[in-house]
Design an enzyme around this catalytic site. Structure first.
Site, PDB file in Angstrom:
ATOM      1  N   ASN A   6     -17.641   0.788 -28.636  1.00 45.42           N
ATOM      2  CA  ASN A   6     -16.533   0.243 -29.426  1.00 45.42           C
ATOM      3  C   ASN A   6     -16.142   1.336 -30.418  1.00 45.42           C
ATOM      4  O   ASN A   6     -16.933   1.706 -31.281  1.00 45.42           O
ATOM      5  CB  ASN A   6     -17.042  -0.986 -30.176  1.00 45.42           C
ATOM      6  CG  ASN A   6     -16.046  -2.099 -30.311  1.00 45.42           C
ATOM      7  OD1 ASN A   6     -16.375  -3.116 -30.888  1.00 45.42           O
ATOM      8  ND2 ASN A   6     -14.850  -1.959 -29.801  1.00 45.42           N
ATOM      9  N   CYS A  69     -15.250  -7.350 -37.816  1.00 44.11           N
ATOM     10  CA  CYS A  69     -15.619  -6.679 -36.571  1.00 44.11           C
ATOM     11  C   CYS A  69     -17.075  -6.258 -36.711  1.00 44.11           C
ATOM     12  O   CYS A  69     -17.410  -5.474 -37.602  1.00 44.11           O
ATOM     13  CB  CYS A  69     -14.725  -5.475 -36.314  1.00 44.11           C
ATOM     14  SG  CYS A  69     -15.208  -4.520 -34.860  1.00 44.11           S
ATOM     15  N   GLY A  70     -17.946  -6.788 -35.850  1.00 42.82           N
ATOM     16  CA  GLY A  70     -19.377  -6.518 -35.978  1.00 42.82           C
ATOM     17  C   GLY A  70     -19.745  -5.062 -35.767  1.00 42.82           C
ATOM     18  O   GLY A  70     -20.434  -4.439 -36.591  1.00 42.82           O
ATOM     19  N   ASN A  71     -19.287  -4.461 -34.661  1.00 47.33           N
ATOM     20  CA  ASN A  71     -19.559  -3.050 -34.433  1.00 47.33           C
ATOM     21  C   ASN A  71     -18.819  -2.183 -35.440  1.00 47.33           C
ATOM     22  O   ASN A  71     -19.312  -1.134 -35.869  1.00 47.33           O
ATOM     23  CB  ASN A  71     -19.159  -2.651 -33.011  1.00 47.33           C
ATOM     24  CG  ASN A  71     -20.133  -3.163 -31.978  1.00 47.33           C
ATOM     25  OD1 ASN A  71     -21.340  -3.185 -32.207  1.00 47.33           O
ATOM     26  ND2 ASN A  71     -19.623  -3.592 -30.840  1.00 47.33           N
ATOM     27  N   ASN A 175     -11.153 -13.988 -29.009  1.00 46.40           N
ATOM     28  CA  ASN A 175     -11.768 -13.026 -28.108  1.00 46.40           C
ATOM     29  C   ASN A 175     -12.491 -13.830 -27.031  1.00 46.40           C
ATOM     30  O   ASN A 175     -12.911 -14.975 -27.267  1.00 46.40           O
ATOM     31  CB  ASN A 175     -12.783 -12.156 -28.859  1.00 46.40           C
ATOM     32  CG  ASN A 175     -12.135 -11.347 -29.958  1.00 46.40           C
ATOM     33  OD1 ASN A 175     -11.312 -10.476 -29.709  1.00 46.40           O
ATOM     34  ND2 ASN A 175     -12.497 -11.639 -31.191  1.00 46.40           N
ATOM     35  N   GLU A 193     -10.783  -8.470 -25.761  1.00 44.25           N
ATOM     36  CA  GLU A 193     -10.621  -8.532 -27.215  1.00 44.25           C
ATOM     37  C   GLU A 193      -9.162  -8.693 -27.627  1.00 44.25           C
ATOM     38  O   GLU A 193      -8.298  -7.911 -27.218  1.00 44.25           O
ATOM     39  CB  GLU A 193     -11.212  -7.271 -27.858  1.00 44.25           C
ATOM     40  CG  GLU A 193     -11.452  -7.405 -29.333  1.00 44.25           C
ATOM     41  CD  GLU A 193     -12.408  -6.335 -29.863  1.00 44.25           C
ATOM     42  OE1 GLU A 193     -12.372  -6.110 -31.093  1.00 44.25           O
ATOM     43  OE2 GLU A 193     -13.169  -5.749 -29.083  1.00 44.25           O
ATOM     44  N   ARG A 194      -8.893  -9.724 -28.407  1.00 45.73           N
ATOM     45  CA  ARG A 194      -7.535  -9.943 -28.911  1.00 45.73           C
ATOM     46  C   ARG A 194      -7.193  -8.797 -29.865  1.00 45.73           C
ATOM     47  O   ARG A 194      -8.055  -8.229 -30.536  1.00 45.73           O
ATOM     48  CB  ARG A 194      -7.412 -11.288 -29.622  1.00 45.73           C
ATOM     49  CG  ARG A 194      -8.230 -11.380 -30.891  1.00 45.73           C
ATOM     50  CD  ARG A 194      -7.940 -12.618 -31.713  1.00 45.73           C
ATOM     51  NE  ARG A 194      -8.596 -12.479 -33.004  1.00 45.73           N
ATOM     52  CZ  ARG A 194      -8.394 -13.268 -34.042  1.00 45.73           C
ATOM     53  NH1 ARG A 194      -7.544 -14.278 -33.942  1.00 45.73           N
ATOM     54  NH2 ARG A 194      -9.014 -13.068 -35.183  1.00 45.73           N
ATOM     55  N   CYS A 203     -18.382  -5.536 -28.265  1.00 51.18           N
ATOM     56  CA  CYS A 203     -17.810  -6.358 -29.339  1.00 51.18           C
ATOM     57  C   CYS A 203     -18.969  -7.013 -30.074  1.00 51.18           C
ATOM     58  O   CYS A 203     -19.640  -7.892 -29.526  1.00 51.18           O
ATOM     59  CB  CYS A 203     -16.870  -7.412 -28.767  1.00 51.18           C
ATOM     60  SG  CYS A 203     -16.221  -8.547 -30.012  1.00 51.18           S
ATOM     61  N   GLY A 204     -19.216  -6.573 -31.292  1.00 47.35           N
ATOM     62  CA  GLY A 204     -20.387  -7.030 -32.029  1.00 47.35           C
ATOM     63  C   GLY A 204     -20.386  -8.509 -32.347  1.00 47.35           C
ATOM     64  O   GLY A 204     -21.388  -9.200 -32.143  1.00 47.35           O
ATOM     65  N   THR A 205     -19.263  -9.009 -32.859  1.00 44.01           N
ATOM     66  CA  THR A 205     -19.210 -10.437 -33.176  1.00 44.01           C
ATOM     67  C   THR A 205     -19.255 -11.280 -31.908  1.00 44.01           C
ATOM     68  O   THR A 205     -19.755 -12.401 -31.907  1.00 44.01           O
ATOM     69  CB  THR A 205     -17.949 -10.772 -33.996  1.00 44.01           C
ATOM     70  OG1 THR A 205     -16.787 -10.260 -33.314  1.00 44.01           O
ATOM     71  CG2 THR A 205     -18.029 -10.174 -35.396  1.00 44.01           C
TER      72      THR A 205
END
Length: 265
Positions: A6, A69-71, A175, A193-194, A203-205
Site C-alpha cells: 500500500n 488508513c491503517g497502513n 471498501n 478500495e473506495r 489495506c490495513g483497516t
C-alpha cells in the site's frame, strides 16, 4: 513510502505552508502523470489544546479526504520518526476517525486502531452476482467483508466495484475485502478500495475488519496473521471482553521508505 505494498506520497506540512487542491492531490497520486500512490499523507501540527503529538491528514488517490488508513497510519508514524528525528518509542496523532497511537519496532510499526463501529454479521445482498451473504465493520473507515474459498480466483475488481456501490452501504459506500482462510488464525485478504476504485496491494483497516469477522465466525484468537496481495504478512492484535466484544485492535507490519524527491505542482 510502502506499507506492505500500500503506497503513499508523504509530505511534511508541519508549518502549514502547503495548500493543495483536490485536483493537485489527485495529480500527485496519478501513476502515469504524477508520482503515483494509493494515497497522500501530510504531517500537520496540532492546534492549542489538542493533546496529541501530530495531526495526520489522509487523502485517497482521487484527491478526496478519508477518515483513516491503517497502513497509511503506520507509514505516517515512520515518516514522522524520520522527519522529526524523534526518539520516542510511541507517538500519538489525530485523524478524523479519532486518536491513533503508534509504537516502533525497528522498521515495523504497530498502530492502535479505533474501536469497531456498526459491526454487523450475515448481511444478505443481491446483485448481478446473485445472492451473497457479507459482513460489515467500520474500523476507522467502512468495510464489507466477504468470505471466499479461493482469493486468487476471485474477481476482486468486478465484484468489489459492485459491492462498494451497493445500495445496502449507501450513501458512504465501503471498501470491500475478500478473505480466504489458510489455516487457523491465518487468512489471505484482497481488497477493492473506495477512492482508489481498484484493488490495492494491501489495506490495513480492511485487514483489521477481516480479522474482526474471523473472530466472530471462526473463533480466531489474537494475533490473526494476514497475507496481503503485496506479499508481506500483517498481524492484527486484539483483546476480547467477557461479553465477547473485540477491543484494542492493533495493526502490526512493515513501513518502508521507497524514495525521496521534489515535484512541481
Amino acid at each position: 513510502m510502502s506499507g506492505a505494498g500500500n503506497d503513499f506520497v508523504c509530505i511534511d506540512n508541519r508549518f502549514g505552508k502547503i495548500k493543495l487542491t483536490r485536483r493537485q492531490r489527485e495529480h500527485l497520486c496519478h501513476r502515469q502523470f504524477g508520482i503515483g500512490a494509493d494515497g497522500l499523507l501530510l504531517i500537520e501540527t496540532p492546534k492549542k489544546g489538542q493533546s496529541v503529538d501530530y495531526i495526520m491528514r489522509y487523502y485517497n488517490a482521487d484527491g478526496g479526504e478519508a477518515e483513516m488508513c491503517g497502513n497509511g497510519a503506520r507509514c505516517f508514524a515512520r515518516f514522522v520518526q524520520k522527519t522529526t528525528r524523534t526518539r520516542k518509542k510511541k507517538i500519538t496523532f489525530l485523524t478524523p476517525a479519532g486518536v491513533v497511537g503508534a509504537q516502533f519496532f525497528g522498521e515495523q510499526v504497530r498502530v492502535d486502531l479505533t474501536p469497531v463501529e456498526g459491526g454487523k454479521l450475515r448481511i444478505p445482498v443481491q446483485g448481478s452476482f446473485g445472492k451473497l451473504t457479507v459482513h460489515y465493520a467500520d474500523t476507522g473507515v467502512p468495510h464489507v467483508v466477504v468470505p471466499v474459498r479461493n482469493a486468487e480466483k476471485t474477481d476482486v475488481f468486478a465484484l468489489g466495484r459492485e459491492l462498494r456501490n451497493h445500495k445496502a452501504f449507501a450513501p458512504r459506500g465501503a471498501n470491500v475485502n475478500f478473505f480466504e482462510v489458510l489455516k487457523p488464525n491465518s487468512i489471505r485478504v484482497r481488497t477493492y478500495e473506495r477512492g482508489v476504485e481498484d484493488e490495492t496491494l494491501a489495506c490495513g483497516t480492511g485487514v483489521a475488519a477481516s480479522a474482526w469477522v474471523t473472530y466472530h465466525l471462526k473463533g480466531f484468537t489474537s494475533p490473526v496473521s494476514v497475507r496481503v496481495q503485496g506479499g508481506p504478512t500483517l498481524k492484527v492484535y486484539f483483546n476480547v471482553t467477557d461479553e465477547g466484544e473485540v477491543t484494542d485492535l492493533q495493526l502490526h507490519g512493515p513501513a518502508t521508505f521507497v524514495y525521496q524527491g521534489e515535484i512541481d505542482v
